[in-house]
Scaffold this motif. Structure first.
Motif: not given
Length: 488
Positions: A305-309
């Motif tokens: 989630d952090e990476f994709l955001e």
């Protein structure tokens, strides 16, 4: 001396055969388009099989004399060619941008690579070495010698028209071969630019020849010609298969660098900001039109989630526009390419892909002319999607969440391609396992793509045969001969 004002607004060029400009025998021409605005920037010959044969025959006549020149002198000539290109680097960079569409800053980088490939090749002039082996017989030695193949045919892709030509031309010439380049019909001028400077560098007429035209006609004729000793090609998997079949009857030596479907693995202990920056570079450089591009991302669930955001935000922030203004992304090379990318994305969405960033074709306002495609990011549950299987070659990337290191490797290896791969982790044990378990010829660890001249660019599986660069690539332009020296 060959001369053409490659900085002119319009270029109407000819083939270079035997040291002179030559029109196609049938007089036909191909219009070359600027991908940013669809204007015609010039024409080149639409050559025939007869034109291809003329080029090979010119190379055959010139090659023995070139091979007789000491290798160190051949190297000096190639290095001088690199210097002449460097002197006109801005002319070549602008030419690349006009015919291929990459942002001018990236085009300048390609010119730097073009010069670097030639300079590195020149340094191999004193590295043509053999062996002396003890014989089982009395009064005898076995000498292993290296010789040029004769005529090398280079078939290059449109995505890096200058650098790919130099990558093949430099080692071929230093090894003592003559060279025939098929200038891709979409981006023919860069190869002609380089070849036009060869005579000024002291390379004899006929040693470097360029024929423009269509691959199914000219490329096939060059591959089939009995005077061709070796074929080195960069292009699609489909084209590579066709060349493989065509070359089989003549038992031609092949070096094929074909498509890629690089996995980009980010594990839970990775430096996320560093991985995001590398993923953006590895996906969107040259509008995603690089065989080593980040084509599919495998992200550990704990950090996905952090990476994709962050990745989506960085993708959205990229500027798209006139490549001469050096934006983040320029146009795709052609309308056909835009349509191909759109069809792959449409099929993925129809199969259930979630759209995290909806880009797609741009057709209005400043994008009414040209071939534009905005960054697109998809989320998938698994590998069962067309966008995972097919090489996209555009600014589109799917992401799949993985459970652990083993799961990531399993999905990464689930492909017929084997060119490049990426992995981001700080775990030394995983890194030591990676080259044994990740089935790709080139692996980038904790960094973006970008191979170096002294390394080896090598595809596994359906991504090719042979390889380029470094001492291993140079050795591929020489064939070996065993000489039994008996003095009894």
């Amino acid at each position: 001396m060959l001369d053409l004002d490659f900085s002119a607004d319009r270029l109407d060029a000819a083939n270079i055969i035997g040291g002179g400009w030559c029109a196609a025998t049938q007089g036909a021409v191909i219009e070359v388009e600027n991908p940013a605005d669809e204007t015609v920037i010039g024409t080149v010959p639409d050559s025939s099989a007869e034109d291809a044969a003329r080029a090979v025959e010119a190379a055959r006549r010139a090659q023995p004399g070139w091979a007789a020149v000491p290798a160190v002198e051949r190297g000096r000539a190639v290095r001088k060619l690199a210097g002449l290109i460097a002197e006109r680097s801005e002319d070549l960079a602008r030419l690349i941008t006009r015919e291929q569409g990459k942002p001018i800053g990236q085009a300048r980088g390609e010119v730097g690579a073009t010069v670097g490939f030639l300079e590195y090749a020149s340094e191999n002039a004193r590295r043509i070495e053999g062996d002396i082996i003890a014989s089982d017989n009395r009064d005898e030695e076995i000498h292993i010698r290296r010789h040029p193949y004769g005529v090398v045919v280079g078939l290059t892709a449109w995505n890096y028209p200058a650098a790919l030509a130099a990558r093949k031309l430099g080692p071929a010439l230093v090894a003592g071969n003559a060279f025939v380049l098929l200038a891709h019909e979409i981006t023919p001028f860069s190869g002609l630019f380089i070849a036009a400077l060869a005579e000024q560098a002291g390379i004899p007429p006929g040693v470097v020849n360029v024929v423009s035209g269509r691959g199914p006609i000219v490329g096939q004729a060059l591959v089939e010609h009995p005077g061709t000793g070796m074929i080195t090609m960069t292009g699609s998997n489909r084209a590579g298969r066709e060349i493989f079949r065509t070359a089989a009857d003549g038992m031609k030596v092949l070096r094929l660098e074909l498509g890629g479907k690089a996995p980009f693995i980010v594990l839970e202990d990775a430096d996320i900001d560093r991985a995001v920056a590398a993923a953006v570079t590895a996906r969107y450089t040259n509008c995603g039109q690089i065989c080593t591009c980040n084509e599919r991302m495998y992200l550990h669930r704990d950090i996905a989630d952090e990476f994709l955001e962050k990745f989506v935000a960085a993708s959205r922030a990229l500027t798209i526009g006139d490549p001469m203004t050096d934006p983040g992304i320029g146009p795709k090379v052609s309308g056909t390419e835009v349509a191909k990318v759109k069809s792959i994305v449409d099929a993925a969405v129809a199969a259930g892909a979630e759209v995290l960033l909806e880009g797609g074709p741009l057709t209005e306002g400043p994008y009414a002319k040209g071939h534009w495609y905005a960054p697109t990011v998809l989320s998938l549950a698994n590998n069962d999607s067309p966008v995972i299987a097919q090489e996209v070659f555009g600014p589109v990337v799917p992401a799949v969440r993985v459970d652990d290191f083993d799961h990531a490797l399993q999905l990464a290896n689930d492909t017929e391609y084997g060119l490049s791969a990426y992995i981001f982790t700080q775990d030394h044990r995983r890194l030591m396992q990676t080259p044994y378990r990740l089935n790709f010829g080139e692996i980038y660890v904790n960094r973006a793509n970008g191979e170096q001249f002294q390394a080896f660019h090598n595809g596994w599986g359906h991504s090719g045969l042979g390889g380029e660069d470094g001492k291993y690539g140079f050795d591929g332009y020489l064939r070996k001969q065993a000489l039994y020296m008996n003095w009894a």
